[in-house]
Structure formats: C-alpha cells, structure tokens
Design an enzyme around this catalytic site. Structure first.
Site, PDB file in Angstrom:
ATOM      1  N   GLU A 179     -51.247 -64.467  68.096  1.00 17.25           N
ATOM      2  CA  GLU A 179     -51.432 -64.224  66.666  1.00 17.25           C
ATOM      3  C   GLU A 179     -50.412 -64.940  65.780  1.00 17.25           C
ATOM      4  OE1 GLU A 179     -51.685 -60.035  65.943  1.00 17.25           O
ATOM      5  OE2 GLU A 179     -53.451 -59.773  67.206  1.00 17.25           O
TER       6      GLU A 179
ATOM      7  N   TYR B 190     -59.661 -56.014  65.610  1.00 19.82           N
ATOM      8  CA  TYR B 190     -59.518 -54.581  65.351  1.00 19.82           C
ATOM      9  C   TYR B 190     -60.436 -54.082  64.234  1.00 19.82           C
ATOM     10  CZ  TYR B 190     -55.425 -54.850  68.354  1.00 19.82           C
ATOM     11  OH  TYR B 190     -54.603 -55.045  69.441  1.00 19.82           O
TER      12      TYR B 190
ATOM     13  N   HIS C 117     -44.864 -63.560  72.016  1.00 21.45           N
ATOM     14  CA  HIS C 117     -45.458 -62.446  71.281  1.00 21.45           C
ATOM     15  C   HIS C 117     -44.411 -61.910  70.304  1.00 21.45           C
ATOM     16  CE1 HIS C 117     -48.858 -59.290  71.552  1.00 21.45           C
ATOM     17  NE2 HIS C 117     -48.154 -59.025  70.452  1.00 21.45           N
TER      18      HIS C 117
END
Length: 457
Positions: free
Chosen positions: A166, A296, A121
């Site tokens: 991501e 989001y 991450h």
C-alpha cells in the site's frame, strides 16, 4: 445460499505485518523505525499505544505457525522489518535479524504453508527518515540493496516476493495528511514519496530478478471510487480525479509504462515534478508476476464546485471533491460494508490491466469483539463471518466474470497493533489477550477453516 466452489489450486491464507505483531522492538540489534518514533510521540496513536510488544510474535512464532497449520492455511503473507535487517537502513546486514525470518520460513515450510514475503509494510528505518525518508531518492536505492540482502538469505525457499504494501498509505497518510508515520503534512512531499516508492519497487524488482526470484509483485490498495449521483457530470469529474490520485497514479506506471497525463497535470499544479528523472518510468514498469489487491470498503465522492469538501489524503482535492460519509452497516473502523465493490474493483483492474494475475492480499474487518475476561473458545464474531462470506462471494463472482484471481488472504490472522488506532480495533480471526498473549480462535477462524477445507462456501 448456493454452494460455491473456487478454482482448483486457489490459494487460501492469512496476512500480517511486522510492526503490528512482532514486538521485540529492541531485541537482537533491531534499529528504530518511523513507527517506533511516531507511536512514542504523544497524541499520535490512541492511548499512547506502541508496537514494542504487540503480539510478541517474534518470540511466539512457532506456536503461531502451529495455529496456522491447525486452521489449514495454505499460505502466510508476512512482512520483513527493514530495521531488523539494516538497523540504520544502510550498511552492514544484521545477521540476527535475518535469523528470525530464517526460522519463521523454515517453520512455515515444515508445516506445508507457503511463505509470501512483503519487503516493506511501512516500518522505514528512522535514520533514513532523518535524511528525508521517501522524499529522498537515495531511499529507493537503499531499498533495493535491502531487498537483495533478504533475498540472499531466503531466496532459496521463498517463491513469491512482494516489494511494497500500500504505497498509497505510505505516501498520502505518511507525508500528506500526516495521520501515519512519519507524520509529515506536505502535499508536495506526498507526491514525491509516491514516485520514490514506485522507483523503490522497480529497483528492488530488478535486484530480486538478478538474484533469481521467480515471482515478483507489489501490493496496492486500489479503491472502488463511485459517484454520489451517477447522472452528475460534477460527480463523474470527482471520480476521475480521485481515481487518478488513488489508482492510476500507481497502476499506470506499474502496468502501462508511465503516469497518466491528467495525473501529471494535477501533480504539477502542486509541486514541480523534478523528482521524476529520465528512465525512472521504465524501471517502475518492469514486468511483474502478481498484483496484490487489498480491499476493505468502497469510496463515494461528489463534485463540489462551490468550494466545499476536500480530503487531506488526496492533495489538490480541497474545494473540489466531497468524500461522502459511509452509510448502512459499518465496521468498527467506521467503514462501509459493500462486497459488490470488490467485484467491481477486481473486474475493473482485470479489464484495464489484463496482463497480470491478481491475489487478494488483504480483506477483513474490525468489530468490537468481547473483552479478554469474556473470552470463550471459539469467541463468537458473527459480524466478521458475514463480512468475510460476503466478500468471498464477491470474489467468486469476479472469477465467474473472467477475472484471473489466484487466491485470498484474510486480514488478519491475529488481533494486532492497528497503527494510529493502537490496540482498540480488532481485525483478527484469532483473539489476542495483550496482557497474557493468549491466542483464542474466534468463530470466524473455525468458519474460515471450513471454507479452506471445502475450497468454497
């Protein structure tokens, strides 16, 4: 509103990331990461904030796990800090780093909470960045070695393994427009990083399978890309271009077997794609058991043949695409609130890539919660509850339309270090007083606790 029930065995949980909550930046042999370097560089992060202490989860994990259990969480997605395991990204494994995740895993299992690991991450060891970071092919190979080391310690207790979080952000924000670590601004480097991140996933997936891993996946942040004008050919072309750079550049190699032709042509206009070697796409396309989806807000674009527009996070869109400013109610990040975008996105993925089950691995919102001096329990945050309620209804609608969605992990359990925004944006369902490290559940935490208990809304 109509009461909605989610499928039996639908998984409810929360997610965090190592650099955002752990702190203990210099404890027990941890090495430097690119976010240590970036956050300590003047002007890169709001107010000079760093993750040196963050939520001090490294020392307070037992209390945090107890809080998870109190809220009824069934799963907890956390990331492993690569520089805790291999301080320089290669070489000997640091046993004290693995010991922490050993303790955390056992604490979760002891409370009946399913641990879900993310191996990367964004906290690349700085030593590897000094050698080129994700623009260097070797980094992908080192990542597979690191994945094997973590699996060797935890594989007997953790069933779900995700490789990357991501990669769009790692590549485009880290190497394209430079607003995230390592702060490089080079369009060619961004595309090189995209490929090496995907290759790292493929090599790590191979290593995990070889070790005996049961469920292996990856987490993306696919975009619901919409035209400003549904009847405009120029806007449709802009949607196609941005969708290629945000979605299909990742989804097609992972789930179809190779990069789309139009994306290849776009990349070749910016950088010679010599970094793609024979056999790479086969490695990247190894079957996965789960696709994590972080969502989001939607993305609205317009075609701009007059040469205006463009976005540094999307190399090659300059002079061709306008990214429209958000409208309507916004989160504290300035992001548009449109739950229907989640339904559209999930349905699109399920239609175009039907072979893989989906898990919402992040969804949530930052809002300007009260300051520490005003904290009461529970701290009221009606806007966050409304956001989560809307997006859970959107997820339920996707399931009703046939999407194989297996669960939902709220972002985030705790207020935390929000990357370049530092500590000024709060995403948590639990308030953190960064001076005292006091945790105070917000109203959204109690609301989510009820959602989990009834498996619905």
């Amino acid at each position: 509103m109509t009461e909605l029930r989610f499928p039996d065995n639908f998984l409810w949980g929360a997610a965090t990331a190592a650099y955002q909550i752990e702190g203990a930046a210099r404890d027990d042999g941890r090495g430097e990461s690119i976010w240590d370097t970036f956050s300590r560089t003047p002007g890169k992060v709001h107010a000079g904030h760093t993750g040196d202490v963050a939520c001090d989860h490294y020392h307070r994990y037992a209390d945090d796990v107890a809080l998870m259990a109190e809220l009824g969480l069934q799963a907890y997605r956390f990331s492993v800090s690569w520089p805790r395991i291999q301080p320089d990204g290669t070489g000997p494994v640091n046993p004290r780093g693995l010991d922490f995740y050993d303790r955390l895993t056992d604490a979760l299992l002891g409370r009946g909470i399913d641990p879900i690991i993310t191996l990367y991450h964004w906290d690349l060891p700085q030593t590897l960045q000094d050698r080129g970071g994700w623009t260097a092919r070797d980094t992908a190979e080192h990542f597979a070695t690191y994945a094997s080391a973590v699996y060797a310690r935890l594989g007997d207790r953790i069933g779900t393994w995700t490789t990357l979080n991501e990669p769009w952000c790692s590549a485009y924000l880290g190497y394209g427009n430079g607003v995230h670590a390592p702060g490089v601004q080079d369009p060619g480097a961004a595309f090189t990083a995209v490929h090496h991140l995907l290759l790292a996933h493929g090599l790590a997936a191979q290593a995990l399978r070889a070790g005996g891993a049961g469920r292996v996946g990856i987490t993306l942040n696919p975009a619901d890309v919409r035209p400003a004008d549904a009847n405009s050919a120029a806007d449709a072309a802009a949607v196609r271009l941005v969708d290629g750079l945000h979605n299909r550049i990742f989804l097609d190699p992972l789930l179809v077997g190779g990069y789309p032709d139009d994306v290849r042509e776009h990349i070749a206009r910016i950088v010679e794609p010599t970094f793609v070697q024979d056999g790479d796409e086969k490695i990247i396309a190894a079957p996965i058991d789960l696709l994590g989806v972080n969502f989001y807000a939607p993305t609205y674009v317009a075609g701009r043949p007059d040469g205006a527009g463009g976005g540094g996070a999307y190399p090659g869109t300059e002079g061709a695409v306008e990214f429209l400013p958000p409208v309507g109610p916004l989160t504290d990040m300035g992001w548009m609130i449109e739950p229907a975008g989640l339904t559209r996105l999930l349905e699109r993925i399920a239609t175009d890539y039907p072979a893989v089950p989906l898990l919402i691995t992040e969804n949530g919102a930052a809002f300007p919660d009260k300051t520490a001096a005003d904290v009461t329990s529970p701290l009221p945050d009606a806007d966050r509850i409304a956001y989560l309620d809307g997006h859970l209804r959107a997820a339920h609608e996707a399931i009703a339309r046939g999407v194989d969605l297996r669960g939902y992990l709220v972002w985030s359990l705790l207020d935390n270090f929000e990357w370049a925004e530092g500590y000024r944006k709060r995403f948590g369902i639990v308030h953190v007083d960064y001076l005292t490290q006091r945790r105070t559940p917000k109203s959204s935490a109690r609301w989510y606790q009820e959602v989990i208990s009834r498996n619905g809304l």
